[in-house]
Every structure is written in structure tokens, then in C-alpha cells.
Design a protein around this motif. Sequence first.
Motif, PDB file in Angstrom:
ATOM      1  N   LEU A  39       0.754  -1.162   0.138  1.00 53.71           N
ATOM      2  CA  LEU A  39       0.079  -0.200   0.233  1.00 53.71           C
ATOM      3  C   LEU A  39       0.804   1.321   0.111  1.00 53.71           C
ATOM      4  O   LEU A  39       1.967   1.229   0.397  1.00 53.71           O
ATOM      5  N   TYR A  40       0.444   2.215  -0.285  1.00 52.07           N
ATOM      6  CA  TYR A  40       0.899   3.383  -0.236  1.00 52.07           C
ATOM      7  C   TYR A  40      -0.101   4.806  -0.035  1.00 52.07           C
ATOM      8  O   TYR A  40      -1.263   4.622  -0.230  1.00 52.07           O
ATOM      9  N   ARG A  41       0.473   5.804   0.174  1.00 52.01           N
ATOM     10  CA  ARG A  41      -0.297   7.089   0.492  1.00 52.01           C
ATOM     11  C   ARG A  41      -1.342   6.837   1.443  1.00 52.01           C
ATOM     12  O   ARG A  41      -2.418   7.231   1.376  1.00 52.01           O
ATOM     13  N   LEU A  42      -1.131   6.187   2.361  1.00 47.05           N
ATOM     14  CA  LEU A  42      -2.294   6.034   3.488  1.00 47.05           C
ATOM     15  C   LEU A  42      -2.636   7.024   4.245  1.00 47.05           C
ATOM     16  O   LEU A  42      -3.876   6.947   4.756  1.00 47.05           O
ATOM     17  N   GLU A  43      -1.785   8.058   4.327  1.00 47.84           N
ATOM     18  CA  GLU A  43      -2.562   9.093   5.030  1.00 47.84           C
ATOM     19  C   GLU A  43      -3.655   9.811   4.531  1.00 47.84           C
ATOM     20  O   GLU A  43      -4.371  10.585   5.130  1.00 47.84           O
ATOM     21  N   ARG A  50      -9.207   2.022   8.032  1.00 50.68           N
ATOM     22  CA  ARG A  50      -9.596   1.377   9.345  1.00 50.68           C
ATOM     23  C   ARG A  50     -11.100   0.877   9.041  1.00 50.68           C
ATOM     24  O   ARG A  50     -11.248  -0.140   9.776  1.00 50.68           O
ATOM     25  N   ASP A  51     -11.802   1.417   8.036  1.00 46.47           N
ATOM     26  CA  ASP A  51     -13.152   0.830   7.747  1.00 46.47           C
ATOM     27  C   ASP A  51     -12.925  -0.816   7.184  1.00 46.47           C
ATOM     28  O   ASP A  51     -13.575  -1.740   7.512  1.00 46.47           O
ATOM     29  N   TRP A  52     -11.859  -0.835   6.177  1.00 47.08           N
ATOM     30  CA  TRP A  52     -11.588  -2.124   5.704  1.00 47.08           C
ATOM     31  C   TRP A  52     -11.088  -2.954   6.718  1.00 47.08           C
ATOM     32  O   TRP A  52     -11.770  -4.279   6.558  1.00 47.08           O
ATOM     33  N   MET A  53     -10.424  -2.756   7.558  1.00 45.75           N
ATOM     34  CA  MET A  53      -9.648  -3.365   8.760  1.00 45.75           C
ATOM     35  C   MET A  53     -10.944  -3.927   9.826  1.00 45.75           C
ATOM     36  O   MET A  53     -10.913  -5.224  10.145  1.00 45.75           O
ATOM     37  N   GLY A  71       6.271   4.654   3.258  1.00 44.62           N
ATOM     38  CA  GLY A  71       6.504   5.079   4.801  1.00 44.62           C
ATOM     39  C   GLY A  71       5.186   5.580   5.437  1.00 44.62           C
ATOM     40  O   GLY A  71       5.459   6.052   6.662  1.00 44.62           O
ATOM     41  N   SER A  72       4.126   5.835   4.733  1.00 44.07           N
ATOM     42  CA  SER A  72       2.911   6.386   5.174  1.00 44.07           C
ATOM     43  C   SER A  72       2.237   5.619   6.304  1.00 44.07           C
ATOM     44  O   SER A  72       1.364   6.026   6.898  1.00 44.07           O
ATOM     45  N   GLY A  73       2.588   4.407   6.308  1.00 42.65           N
ATOM     46  CA  GLY A  73       1.659   3.458   7.381  1.00 42.65           C
ATOM     47  C   GLY A  73       2.388   3.731   8.986  1.00 42.65           C
ATOM     48  O   GLY A  73       1.816   3.208   9.602  1.00 42.65           O
ATOM     49  N   GLU A  74       3.460   4.331   8.727  1.00 43.60           N
ATOM     50  CA  GLU A  74       4.193   4.229   9.991  1.00 43.60           C
ATOM     51  C   GLU A  74       3.561   5.142  11.210  1.00 43.60           C
ATOM     52  O   GLU A  74       3.243   4.577  12.367  1.00 43.60           O
ATOM     53  N   GLY A  75       2.916   6.329  10.747  1.00 44.24           N
ATOM     54  CA  GLY A  75       2.045   6.924  11.774  1.00 44.24           C
ATOM     55  C   GLY A  75       0.783   6.583  12.049  1.00 44.24           C
ATOM     56  O   GLY A  75       0.343   6.749  13.053  1.00 44.24           O
ATOM     57  N   ILE A  76       0.246   5.554  10.980  1.00 43.07           N
ATOM     58  CA  ILE A  76      -0.926   5.209  11.108  1.00 43.07           C
ATOM     59  C   ILE A  76      -1.104   3.966  11.725  1.00 43.07           C
ATOM     60  O   ILE A  76      -2.178   3.575  12.700  1.00 43.07           O
ATOM     61  N   LEU A  77      -0.414   2.881  11.412  1.00 36.97           N
ATOM     62  CA  LEU A  77      -0.475   1.582  11.970  1.00 36.97           C
ATOM     63  C   LEU A  77       0.369   1.213  13.309  1.00 36.97           C
ATOM     64  O   LEU A  77       0.272   0.022  13.745  1.00 36.97           O
TER      65      LEU A  77
END
Length: 108
Positions: A39-43, A50-53, A71-77
Motif C-alpha cells: 500500500l502507499y499514501r495511506l495518510e 480503518r473501515d476495511w480492517m 512510509g505512510s503506514g508508520e504513523g497510522i499503523l
Amino acid sequence: TVEILDPSTWDTPLQLEIRHLPHGEKDRRFDFAACPQPLYRLETHVGLLRDWMLYHKRLGIEHWTIYDLDGSGEGILQGESDVELVSRFPDILGSVRLQQGNAWNPIC
């Protein structure tokens, strides 16, 4: 160390390191786990992610291994107990083509 060919050139071996699970985790098993495409650009899609999960958790997913390209998942996940995040996957692979492509348009 495992070597595979870089699919962008088919002549440069990629060296992948096999990671051993920390002590006590090697007996950990999941009845139902998910590993989506990188995945990319998760921000820009935090709510959708979150809905998908949550949707898949209700279907029985117990654990996710999620690779991000930028690296966009670092702050989110990070800190999610049921997620193993492998961030900046092109850097881990050492693929120059993926690293360069990811700078202007993430390659999936």
C-alpha cells in the motif's frame, strides 16, 4: 540470506534477510490472517483503511501483515497489536528501480 532476481532487470540479485520471530512468538499462530498488496499514501485514506480492517476483522481476520511503499503506514499503523507493518518496502528490497519510481509515483 536469500537471493532472488530483481524483476526490473532480471539480472541483479536482491538479497532478502530472513527474520526470526522474537522469543516466545514462534508458537503464535493465527486461524485467519491477511497480507494485502503493498500500500502507499495511506495518510490520504486513513478512514477507508480503518473501515476495511474493521470489516475484515468482523469476518474473522485476526492479524494483518501490511507492507507500505512510502512510509505512510508508520504513523497510522504502528502500535496496532494485530498489525505487523513492514514500512518502506522498496528500501528493504534494495531495488533502485522501485526506490526511484516510488519517489514520483508509487509502484504497486
